[in-house]
Design an enzyme around this catalytic site. Structure first.
Site, PDB file in Angstrom:
ATOM      1  CE  LYS A  38     -16.565  14.029  45.336  1.00  0.00           C
ATOM      2  NZ  LYS A  38     -16.489  15.151  46.270  1.00  0.00           N
ATOM      3  NE  ARG A 154      -5.384   9.625  63.154  1.00  0.00           N
ATOM      4  CZ  ARG A 154      -4.925   8.610  63.892  1.00  0.00           C
ATOM      5  NH1 ARG A 154      -3.668   8.580  64.255  1.00  0.00           N
ATOM      6  NH2 ARG A 154      -5.714   7.622  64.279  1.00  0.00           N
ATOM      7  CD  GLU A 155      -6.718  12.913  53.259  1.00  0.00           C
ATOM      8  OE1 GLU A 155      -6.176  12.239  52.365  1.00  0.00           O
ATOM      9  OE2 GLU A 155      -6.943  14.131  53.149  1.00  0.00           O
ATOM     10  CB  ALA A 256      12.432  14.618  61.868  1.00  0.00           C
ATOM     11  CB  CYS A 264      -6.278  19.185  57.461  1.00  0.00           C
ATOM     12  SG  CYS A 264      -7.865  18.526  56.986  1.00  0.00           S
ATOM     13  CE  LYS A 324      -2.437  10.238  56.955  1.00  0.00           C
ATOM     14  NZ  LYS A 324      -3.089  10.769  58.140  1.00  0.00           N
TER      15      LYS A 324
END
Ligand code: UDX
Length: 438
Positions: A38, A154-155, A256, A264, A324
């Site tokens: 990393k 939020r990602e 929905a 998370c 998402k």
């Protein structure tokens, strides 16, 4: 006044975003992680995962020499404030695993033992209430202040959320250290958001309450969707729009879908259930929220069954694997659960995702077909499931499906398709939470 130097320990999504935004804002930042690969990757200007804007922030930080990547924890001694952003993943039993946090704070206490000048150690990792109180004891004979400062990133919009947070929560053990962290934030933001000062324990619980409430909203609307699914001429999106107009409810997080995933919400709702097990009746609601979410992917299977496509050998196309849009993260994504079930049932699975194909391949190898183009994924398919709300899927029209699929059965689990364009057709397209366009 000189800007304080910052160190960030743990370069996951939160840590790396935080380090880069600090560097961009002119705070010299030492970015620390024990993973050599990393550090090498970041130092050479390559981000280890996809997140909008992260690349350009990394290039800027390296070019301006405002960031230094290292594995050596001792380098915190060149800084004034250390943010701890190591992972607190779920253990096998569901409680959060604090081993990384314990090990890092142990080391920090040893390293900071001799430091004369006041040093702040700020816990940003999500931890169950009272964890910081215990950790704080390790710093007893040092000149270190311990604080809790939960993150609501939020990602997919991490950089934006860091630049424009809705609130800063400072959990403190004493006023002086809280003041020092508040001063840093007042310097960080031209127009600072509300800064809420509280105890470390309340700050820890705020993070859980926040995520549990978001999860509750999603499971609530998915429950309404499941009612709509069974009644002709009802539509969950319209209902969400209507109730969202009530300012006591608000319009956000009422979409929905196939259920919430990611690193998370599922972890935190389970962590909260486990943590509050010892308090009578405290977790009834959270258990229900989790149960609704766990059952939600089965709605898709029920529709497939109704369509007659849940059968061995049938070809199914899945559009969207990430939990998402705007991320390559597949952790706790519904796609994993769904593909596992479909594989067991012997279906021929083709998948597409603009960013997450590589991560998915690590899990499923050659058991399924990976497609870099949507048309390729739809080729001779008998059922298409839209599982992530990527913006490229919103542009799809009837013709894209008709041209490629063998039988046009569409399950729009995210309601991304323009419903008006899919009505009055001789093929079946179903949005979760609606019987309208079928
Ligand atoms: C979440 C919290 O939003 C953030 O504040 C916290 O710091 C970390 O956890 P994140 O995991 O990045 O952020 O994703 P989020 O945008 O909250 O979405 C979580 C899941 O819920 C996704 O699978 C998403 O698709 C789903 N979701 C979200 C819905 O199904 N409906 C909605 O209305 C909103």
């Amino acid at each position: 006044m000189n800007k304080p130097a910052i160190s960030v320990v743990g370069l996951g999504f939160v840590g790396l975003s935080l380090a880069l935004v600090n560097a961009k804002k002119g705070f010299f930042t030492v970015a620390i992680d024990n993973n050599e690969e990393k550090i090498k990757k970041n130092s050479s200007g390559k981000t280890p995962f996809y997140e909008p804007l992260l690349d350009s922030y990394l290039h800027y930080s390296i070019k301006s020499k405002m960031i230094h990547f290292t594995r050596d924890l001792h380098e915190i001694l060149n800084t004034d404030i250390t943010f701890v952003t190591v992972g607190t993943p779920p253990s096998k039993q569901g409680e959060i695993d604090l081993s990384q946090l314990k090990s890092v704070t142990n080391d920090l206490a040893k390293i900071l033992k001799e430091k004369k000048k006041r040093h702040l150690v700020v816990i940003k990792s999500t931890v169950v209430p009272e964890t910081t109180k215990i950790i704080s004891k390790r710093f007893k004979n040092t000149n270190v202040g311990i604080l809790v400062n939960p993150e609501f990133l939020r990602e997919g919009s991490g950089i934006h959320d860091l630049l424009k947070p809705h609130l800063i929560v400072i959990g403190e053990e004493n006023k002086k250290d809280g003041d020092a962290l508040e001063r840093y934030y007042l310097d960080f933001y031209e127009k600072p958001p509300e800064i809420l000062r509280t105890s470390t324990t309340t700050a820890e619980l705020i993070k859980y309450a926040n995520n549990a409430f978001l999860a509750t909203k999603i499971s609530f609307i998915n429950s309404i969707a499941n009612i709509c699914q069974n009644i002709p001429d009802s539509d969950v999106n319209t209902i969400a729009h209507a109730i969202g107009k009530d300012t006591r409810i608000g319009p956000l997080f009422l979409k929905a879908g196939p259920g919430f995933g990611g690193s998370c919400l599922p972890k935190d709702i389970l962590g909260l259930i486990k943590f509050s097990e010892k308090f009578k009746d405290a977790n009834i609601l959270f258990k229900a929220v989790r149960q609704v979410n766990q059952n939600q992917p089965y709605r898709i299977l029920e529709i497939m069954k109704e369509m007659g496509v849940l059968q061995r050998g049938k070809r199914v196309s899945i559009l969207g694997l990430a939990f998402k849009n705007d991320t390559d993260d597949i952790r706790e994504s519904v796609s994993i659960k769904l593909v596992n079930v479909l594989l067991k049932k012997g279906l021929d699975i083709r998948v597409h995702d603009p960013m997450a194909l590589g991560n998915f391949r690590v899990l499923f190898g050659d058991k399924i077909t990976y497609c870099t183009k949507i048309e390729e994924c739809l080729e001779k398919s008998e059922c298409c499931i839209l599982l992530t709300d990527w913006k490229q899927y919103k542009k799809l029209r009837r013709i894209n499906f008709i041209k490629k699929m063998k039988d046009v059965n569409i399950i729009d689990a995210r309601r991304v398709l323009d419903q008006s364009k899919f009505q009055e057709l001789n093929f079946r397209a179903i949005g979760l939470g609606s019987k309208i366009y079928r």
